[in-house]
Structures are given as C-alpha cells and as structure tokens.
Design a protein around this motif. Structure first.
Motif, PDB file in Angstrom:
ATOM      1  N   GLU A   1      19.364  -1.891   0.327  1.00 34.39           N
ATOM      2  CA  GLU A   1      20.399  -2.426   1.201  1.00 34.39           C
ATOM      3  C   GLU A   1      19.734  -2.734   2.531  1.00 34.39           C
ATOM      4  N   PHE A   2      19.794  -4.002   2.938  1.00 36.28           N
ATOM      5  CA  PHE A   2      19.149  -4.465   4.160  1.00 36.28           C
ATOM      6  C   PHE A   2      20.130  -5.369   4.894  1.00 36.28           C
ATOM      7  N   GLU A   3      20.560  -4.922   6.088  1.00 38.72           N
ATOM      8  CA  GLU A   3      21.583  -5.617   6.856  1.00 38.72           C
ATOM      9  C   GLU A   3      22.793  -5.890   5.959  1.00 38.72           C
ATOM     10  N   ASN A   4      23.122  -7.119   5.658  1.00 35.71           N
ATOM     11  CA  ASN A   4      24.284  -7.402   4.796  1.00 35.71           C
ATOM     12  C   ASN A   4      23.855  -7.827   3.387  1.00 35.71           C
ATOM     13  N   ILE A   5      22.618  -7.526   3.007  1.00 33.62           N
ATOM     14  CA  ILE A   5      22.082  -7.901   1.696  1.00 33.62           C
ATOM     15  C   ILE A   5      21.924  -6.639   0.855  1.00 33.62           C
ATOM     16  N   ARG A   6      22.514  -6.668  -0.346  1.00 34.98           N
ATOM     17  CA  ARG A   6      22.356  -5.566  -1.299  1.00 34.98           C
ATOM     18  C   ARG A   6      21.883  -6.148  -2.623  1.00 34.98           C
ATOM     19  N   GLY A   7      20.858  -5.538  -3.201  1.00 36.09           N
ATOM     20  CA  GLY A   7      20.387  -6.013  -4.486  1.00 36.09           C
ATOM     21  C   GLY A   7      19.105  -5.337  -4.905  1.00 36.09           C
ATOM     22  N   SER A   8      18.577  -5.774  -6.023  1.00 38.90           N
ATOM     23  CA  SER A   8      17.343  -5.185  -6.535  1.00 38.90           C
ATOM     24  C   SER A   8      16.151  -6.060  -6.155  1.00 38.90           C
ATOM     25  N   VAL A   9      15.049  -5.398  -5.872  1.00 31.96           N
ATOM     26  CA  VAL A   9      13.829  -6.106  -5.486  1.00 31.96           C
ATOM     27  C   VAL A   9      13.283  -6.813  -6.720  1.00 31.96           C
TER      28      VAL A   9
ATOM     29  N   SER B   1       6.646 -12.315   1.902  1.00 28.38           N
ATOM     30  CA  SER B   1       8.077 -12.048   1.800  1.00 28.38           C
ATOM     31  C   SER B   1       8.388 -11.222   0.568  1.00 28.38           C
ATOM     32  N   THR B   2       9.592 -10.674   0.568  1.00 27.90           N
ATOM     33  CA  THR B   2      10.103  -9.923  -0.563  1.00 27.90           C
ATOM     34  C   THR B   2      11.354 -10.631  -1.061  1.00 27.90           C
ATOM     35  N   THR B   3      11.435 -10.869  -2.352  1.00 25.10           N
ATOM     36  CA  THR B   3      12.582 -11.533  -2.942  1.00 25.10           C
ATOM     37  C   THR B   3      13.508 -10.496  -3.544  1.00 25.10           C
ATOM     38  N   VAL B   4      14.797 -10.611  -3.184  1.00 27.85           N
ATOM     39  CA  VAL B   4      15.815  -9.669  -3.642  1.00 27.85           C
ATOM     40  C   VAL B   4      16.850 -10.437  -4.448  1.00 27.85           C
ATOM     41  N   ARG B   5      17.218  -9.900  -5.605  1.00 25.55           N
ATOM     42  CA  ARG B   5      18.321 -10.457  -6.400  1.00 25.55           C
ATOM     43  C   ARG B   5      19.573  -9.697  -6.002  1.00 25.55           C
ATOM     44  N   THR B   6      20.529 -10.407  -5.410  1.00 22.74           N
ATOM     45  CA  THR B   6      21.732  -9.753  -4.907  1.00 22.74           C
ATOM     46  C   THR B   6      22.670  -9.389  -6.044  1.00 22.74           C
TER      47      THR B   6
ATOM     48  N   ARG C   1      25.437 -10.550  -6.581  1.00 28.03           N
ATOM     49  CA  ARG C   1      26.083 -11.772  -7.063  1.00 28.03           C
ATOM     50  C   ARG C   1      25.102 -12.721  -7.746  1.00 28.03           C
ATOM     51  N   ASN C   2      23.920 -12.223  -8.078  1.00 29.67           N
ATOM     52  CA  ASN C   2      22.883 -12.971  -8.790  1.00 29.67           C
ATOM     53  C   ASN C   2      22.261 -14.113  -7.988  1.00 29.67           C
ATOM     54  N   PHE C   3      22.209 -13.985  -6.667  1.00 27.47           N
ATOM     55  CA  PHE C   3      21.490 -14.934  -5.821  1.00 27.47           C
ATOM     56  C   PHE C   3      20.145 -14.326  -5.476  1.00 27.47           C
ATOM     57  N   PHE C   4      19.150 -15.182  -5.281  1.00 32.63           N
ATOM     58  CA  PHE C   4      17.837 -14.720  -4.852  1.00 32.63           C
ATOM     59  C   PHE C   4      17.699 -14.976  -3.359  1.00 32.63           C
TER      60      PHE C   4
ATOM     61  N   LEU D   1       0.811  -1.214   0.000  1.00 28.13           N
ATOM     62  CA  LEU D   1       0.000   0.000   0.000  1.00 28.13           C
ATOM     63  C   LEU D   1       0.848   1.270   0.000  1.00 28.13           C
ATOM     64  N   GLU D   2       1.902   1.296   0.815  1.00 23.76           N
ATOM     65  CA  GLU D   2       2.730   2.498   0.919  1.00 23.76           C
ATOM     66  C   GLU D   2       3.644   2.689  -0.288  1.00 23.76           C
ATOM     67  N   ARG D   3       4.019   1.593  -0.930  1.00 19.77           N
ATOM     68  CA  ARG D   3       4.836   1.607  -2.142  1.00 19.77           C
ATOM     69  C   ARG D   3       6.178   2.336  -1.959  1.00 19.77           C
ATOM     70  N   GLN D   4       6.751   2.253  -0.767  1.00 17.66           N
ATOM     71  CA  GLN D   4       8.073   2.828  -0.556  1.00 17.66           C
ATOM     72  C   GLN D   4       9.163   1.929  -1.116  1.00 17.66           C
ATOM     73  N   ILE D   5       8.873   0.652  -1.196  1.00 15.21           N
ATOM     74  CA  ILE D   5       9.770  -0.315  -1.834  1.00 15.21           C
ATOM     75  C   ILE D   5       8.992  -0.940  -2.982  1.00 15.21           C
TER      76      ILE D   5
END
Length: 70
Positions: free
Chosen positions: A27-35, A42-47, A49-52, A16-20
């Motif tokens: 960037e979340f804790e030690n995870i960086r990537g595109s949503v 849950s939300t899936t992020v592609r890091t 290094r191409n990991f989901f 609803l808020e659409r902030q993400i």
C-alpha cells in the motif's frame, strides 16, 4: 537527469535489501496492489482493479510504504 539517477540508486537499494519483492501486496499513498516487477528505475504494481501502475523507486524509498506480503 537527477531524478533518474536517484531512481537507479533507489532501485539498487530495493533490490539489495529485498524488503519489497515481487508478489508482495503493498500500500503506497492511494495505490494498493501486488508488486509485479521491480526494475532499476521503477516498480510496477498491479492494483486491486487489475491496472498496472509504475512507481519511481525514489518515491518508494522516501515515502511510507506498507508491505502486507512480508
């Protein structure tokens, strides 16, 4: 069961808020990537290094998330 319900409510807030949004670089804790995908639980992020990685939505609501794609 309580965590799953919290994930659903957090997912509704995120949608609803659409902030993400999809394709935002976060960037979340030690995870960086595109949503890649946002669902109710849950939300899936592609890091970079191409990991989901699947992140529970309750963690995205309660912890610090840096959104570089906004």
């Amino acid at each position: 069961m309580r965590d799953q319900i919290a994930d659903v409510f957090a997912g509704i807030l995120i949608l609803l808020e659409r902030q993400i949004e999809e394709d935002h670089f976060i960037e979340f804790e030690n995870i960086r990537g595109s949503v890649h995908k946002i669902s109710f639980r849950s939300t899936t992020v592609r890091t970079v290094r191409n990991f989901f990685v699947s992140i529970p939505n309750r963690l995205l609501i309660t912890k610090t998330v840096t959104n570089w794609g906004a």
